[in-house]
Design an enzyme around this catalytic site. Structure first.
Site, PDB file in Angstrom:
ATOM      1  N   ARG A 203      -3.806 -14.779 -63.006  1.00  0.00           N
ATOM      2  CA  ARG A 203      -3.047 -13.951 -62.054  1.00  0.00           C
ATOM      3  C   ARG A 203      -1.811 -13.408 -62.760  1.00  0.00           C
ATOM      4  O   ARG A 203      -0.960 -14.189 -63.201  1.00  0.00           O
ATOM      5  CB  ARG A 203      -2.644 -14.785 -60.849  1.00  0.00           C
TER       6      ARG A 203
ATOM      7  N   HIS B 129      -1.783 -20.021 -62.535  1.00  0.00           N
ATOM      8  CA  HIS B 129      -2.725 -18.907 -62.694  1.00  0.00           C
ATOM      9  C   HIS B 129      -2.229 -17.929 -63.755  1.00  0.00           C
ATOM     10  O   HIS B 129      -3.025 -17.359 -64.511  1.00  0.00           O
ATOM     11  CB  HIS B 129      -2.892 -18.168 -61.365  1.00  0.00           C
TER      12      HIS B 129
ATOM     13  N   ASP C  68      -9.467 -20.870 -58.834  1.00  0.00           N
ATOM     14  CA  ASP C  68      -9.745 -21.190 -57.440  1.00  0.00           C
ATOM     15  C   ASP C  68     -11.253 -21.061 -57.245  1.00  0.00           C
ATOM     16  O   ASP C  68     -11.816 -19.965 -57.417  1.00  0.00           O
ATOM     17  CB  ASP C  68      -9.016 -20.235 -56.505  1.00  0.00           C
TER      18      ASP C  68
ATOM     19  N   GLU D 202      -4.579 -27.915 -51.864  1.00  0.00           N
ATOM     20  CA  GLU D 202      -5.592 -26.858 -51.767  1.00  0.00           C
ATOM     21  C   GLU D 202      -6.883 -27.338 -52.413  1.00  0.00           C
ATOM     22  O   GLU D 202      -6.931 -27.523 -53.632  1.00  0.00           O
ATOM     23  CB  GLU D 202      -5.088 -25.580 -52.457  1.00  0.00           C
TER      24      GLU D 202
ATOM     25  N   HIS E 190      -8.190 -25.388 -55.665  1.00  0.00           N
ATOM     26  CA  HIS E 190      -7.260 -25.085 -56.747  1.00  0.00           C
ATOM     27  C   HIS E 190      -7.348 -26.140 -57.860  1.00  0.00           C
ATOM     28  O   HIS E 190      -7.068 -27.319 -57.629  1.00  0.00           O
ATOM     29  CB  HIS E 190      -5.838 -25.058 -56.146  1.00  0.00           C
TER      30      HIS E 190
END
Length: 234
Positions: A103, A148, A155, A213, A216
């Site tokens: 990301r 990320h 994910d 999460e 994750h």
């Protein structure tokens, strides 16, 4: 009308400057990624990919800055480990589904700016129904820096290879809610077993789970532990 032709003769070369210069043909821009980064679909072509931040189906409700294509990129270390996960799952008729990987930092910054806009809550009912938007940072769902952006976090979920349906994890990807915690008491026993199965196979191949999460995971001994990248996803 008079024309002036200037000829320059230098050895074997004659240049006619009355001719218009030829236009250079523009070459397509190639996606450039740093060393040790790879496209996951080139390493794991039989995985499923649903890159949510490149579209509208995410908790913001629009494409996130830096996601110019629905592609998943990660370090080669992550890719090799995830390929091993895929090969193990395939023996049971299952496979990996990737929702996000690398990301860009600009995407993280975009999420930070979105979080500061108290009026933009159009996706609240679907993605954070039980949490006030102002609490997403305090409760650990958003951060100013992300694994990320180091290329070390993915994910993921698990799908049936024949039907492509995701197995029941007791809540969708990116549901920012207490039910998304790995050991949430709000899920059924079957959902708990599915989450534990994902966690066990991911940890077996070198990933570390994030307790808030279920989707994750970050690779252990990551290659860029202190570096946050910002190249766009093309």
């Amino acid at each position: 009308m008079a024309f002036i032709v200037l000829l320059v003769i230098t050895g074997f070369f004659i240049a006619d400057y009355t001719k218009a210069p030829e236009k250079k043909r523009l070459q397509p821009v190639e996606a450039s990624i740093p060393d040790r980064f790879v496209y996951l679909d080139e390493i794991i072509p039989d995985a499923e990919y649903d890159i949510r931040y490149a579209g509208d189906n995410n908790f913001v409700g629009r494409p996130i800055d830096g996601y110019l294509a629905p592609k998943a990129i990660a370090t080669d270390q992550v890719a090799m480990a995830l390929r091993n996960v895929q090969e193990e799952l395939k023996q049971q008729g299952l496979g990996i589904k990737v929702y996000d990987a690398y990301r860009p930092q600009r995407a993280v910054d975009d999420l930070v700016q979105w979080a500061r806009d108290a009026n933009d809550t159009k996706m609240k009912a679907e993605y954070y129904p039980n949490i006030d938007k102002s609490e997403l940072f305090n409760q650990g769902y958003l951060a100013y820096k992300s694994g990320h952006s180091r290329g070390s976090t993915v994910d993921v979920s698990i799908v049936n290879l024949k039907t492509k349906n995701e197995i029941d994890m007791g809540g969708q990807f990116d549901l920012l809610d207490p039910i998304s915690q790995h050991d949430s008491p709000l899920i059924t026993e079957e959902q708990r077993q599915n989450r534990n199965f994902l966690r066990s196979v991911m940890e077996k191949h070198g990933f570390i789970a994030y307790y808030k999460e279920w989707w994750h995971y970050t690779i252990n001994n990551e290659p860029y532990p202190g570096e946050y990248f910002d190249f766009p996803i093309l």
